[in-house]
Design an enzyme around this catalytic site. Structure first.
Site, mmCIF file in Angstrom:
data_model
loop_
_atom_site.group_PDB
_atom_site.id
_atom_site.type_symbol
_atom_site.label_atom_id
_atom_site.label_comp_id
_atom_site.label_asym_id
_atom_site.label_seq_id
_atom_site.Cartn_x
_atom_site.Cartn_y
_atom_site.Cartn_z
ATOM 1 N N LYS A 231 0.850 -1.187 0.000
ATOM 2 C CA LYS A 231 0.000 0.000 0.000
ATOM 3 C C LYS A 231 0.882 1.231 0.000
ATOM 4 C CE LYS A 231 -3.384 2.320 2.863
ATOM 5 N NZ LYS A 231 -4.308 2.116 3.990
ATOM 6 N N LYS B 97 -2.127 -1.567 -3.683
ATOM 7 C CA LYS B 97 -3.070 -0.457 -3.567
ATOM 8 C C LYS B 97 -2.327 0.867 -3.488
ATOM 9 C CE LYS B 97 -5.983 1.729 -0.207
ATOM 10 N NZ LYS B 97 -6.352 1.747 1.193
HETATM 11 O O1 PB1 Z 1 -10.466 4.408 -1.785
HETATM 12 C C1 PB1 Z 1 -9.504 4.793 -1.102
HETATM 13 O O2 PB1 Z 1 -8.940 5.892 -1.290
HETATM 14 C C2 PB1 Z 1 -8.994 3.870 -0.009
HETATM 15 C C3 PB1 Z 1 -8.219 4.589 1.097
HETATM 16 C C4 PB1 Z 1 -7.658 3.566 2.078
HETATM 17 C C5 PB1 Z 1 -8.714 2.670 2.652
HETATM 18 N N1 PB1 Z 1 -8.129 1.450 3.080
HETATM 19 C C6 PB1 Z 1 -6.739 4.162 3.117
HETATM 20 C C7 PB1 Z 1 -5.935 5.268 2.542
HETATM 21 C C8 PB1 Z 1 -5.592 6.458 3.396
HETATM 22 O O3 PB1 Z 1 -6.511 7.212 3.729
HETATM 23 O O4 PB1 Z 1 -4.413 6.605 3.700
HETATM 24 C C9 PB1 Z 1 -7.315 4.324 4.494
HETATM 25 C C10 PB1 Z 1 -6.225 3.974 5.507
HETATM 26 N N2 PB1 Z 1 -6.600 3.145 6.555
#
Ligand code: PB1
Length: 341
Positions: A207, A260
């Site tokens: 991520k 991601k």
């Molecule tokens: O659709 C998205 O932007 C997903 C964002 C994602 C959700 N898992 C994270 C990204 C972020 O805000 O840094 C949230 C982090 N827990």
């Protein structure tokens, strides 16, 4: 033989002879199909069961109270939806340094899970596990007084939250915090509580600290109160440490891996899938990617179905087994068999 004849006889004739009709073109396709099995639909659950709130930066995406979510999901499940990814959104639950609201009995996710399992017995329910929607500082971790990450305390807390969601009915827990060791801690906690064989761990293994999370943070009310997430999300230019993060999660017992966002990271996806062909690899088409595609189609740059399906088939060709996408409702409508009466 004339010069032209000699050239044409020698030239390799490989293109037109291979694609001059639909069947031939289909045979040339790599494994790119997008079916319901390849989709997971992210949904936002609020505290008020009758909520239905638009998210301005994500047209068509809403925050739902669990009772309204039921009505939203029913036709999608009829259309073949197989899996959702649940995010809690809180206004009233207190936010504090340790994110205590994440696993309280009155947490919207904890309350919704038993209902969703009862209403949709064949739907696989995954829960995002993170601290950011519940911490006063909006980071995905518990912090030391000096603002640095307390990794051990964060991992312990994340495992507690994952256990609470597992006990409430989650089939899958998906830790999106990016702390080192949280996958192993979650797996151990699940096993210790006799849930190790009935709850799966989908790790947000690769991520990145992306620019494409803005609309989500609006939707989930989860922006960091200060600084950014570059200290615990991967550098966008990285590839090696991304693969090391995937290796770490494999070693800790992750059942499934993830890349991601995906739009700028298909190279990482291919490397992860090539390295771990025996693992389901998920990709997350994040909120910013959703919005870019939506706005391009709205502005007539391309027809939404043509552009979006081309993008998704590319992710499948690069190795994605499952695509987490806010477009799941539209895609299901496009791909479901149209019964000719
Ligand atoms: O659709 C998205 O932007 C997903 C964002 C994602 C959700 N898992 C994270 C990204 C972020 O805000 O840094 C949230 C982090 N827990």
């Amino acid at each position: 033989m004339s010069e032209v004849r000699a050239y044409s006889v020698k030239r390799n004739r490989i293109l037109q002879s291979g694609i001059f009709n639909e069947t031939l073109r289909g045979w040339q396709s790599s494994k790119c199909d997008v079916t319901a099995k390849n989709l997971m639909y992210p949904v936002f659950i609020t505290e008020n069961d009758d909520d239905e709130q638009d998210v301005p930066s994500m047209p068509g995406v809403k925050r739902y109270g669990v009772d309204k979510l039921r009505g939203h999901l029913e036709p999608l499940v009829r259309d073949g939806l197989l899996a959702i990814l649940v995010f809690g959104v809180v206004d009233n639950l207190p936010k504090n340094e340790s994110g205590d609201g994440a696993d309280r009995p009155d947490n919207p996710v904890v309350r919704a899970l038993p209902k969703l399992r009862r209403w949709f017995p064949d739907l696989t329910v995954a829960c995002d596990v993170c601290l950011c929607p519940y911490t006063s500082h909006g980071h995905c971790a518990i912090l030391h007084r000096d603002g640095t990450i307390d990794n051990d305390a964060s991992v312990e807390r994340i495992a507690q939250i994952a256990l609470a969601y597992a006990k409430a009915g989650a089939h899958i827990v998906a830790p999106s915090d990016m702390m080192d060791g949280r996958v192993g801690a979650i797996k151990q906690t699940l096993v210790d509580h006799k849930l190790g064989n009935v709850v799966s761990v989908l790790s947000y293994s690769c991520k990145f600290a992306s620019a494409f999370y803005g609309p989500f943070r609006e939707a989930a009310k989860s922006s960091p109160a200060f600084g950014d997430r570059k200290r615990y999300q991967l550098p966008p230019d990285a590839a090696g440490i991304a693969l090391r993060a995937a290796a770490r999660d494999v070693a800790e017992g992750a059942d499934m891996l993830m890349v991601k966002p995906i739009m700028a990271y298909a190279d990482v996806l291919k490397q992860v899938k090539d390295q771990y062909p025996e693992y389901p690899v998920f990709v997350y088409q994040v909120s910013g990617e959703f919005a870019m595609i939506y706005n391009a189609a709205r502005d007539g740059i391309f027809r939404l179905q043509d552009g979006l399906m081309e993008i998704l088939r590319g992710y499948r060709r690069a190795g994605a087994d499952v695509i987490i996408t806010y477009y799941a409702p539209q895609i299901l409508d496009w791909i479901r068999p149209k019964h000719k009466l």
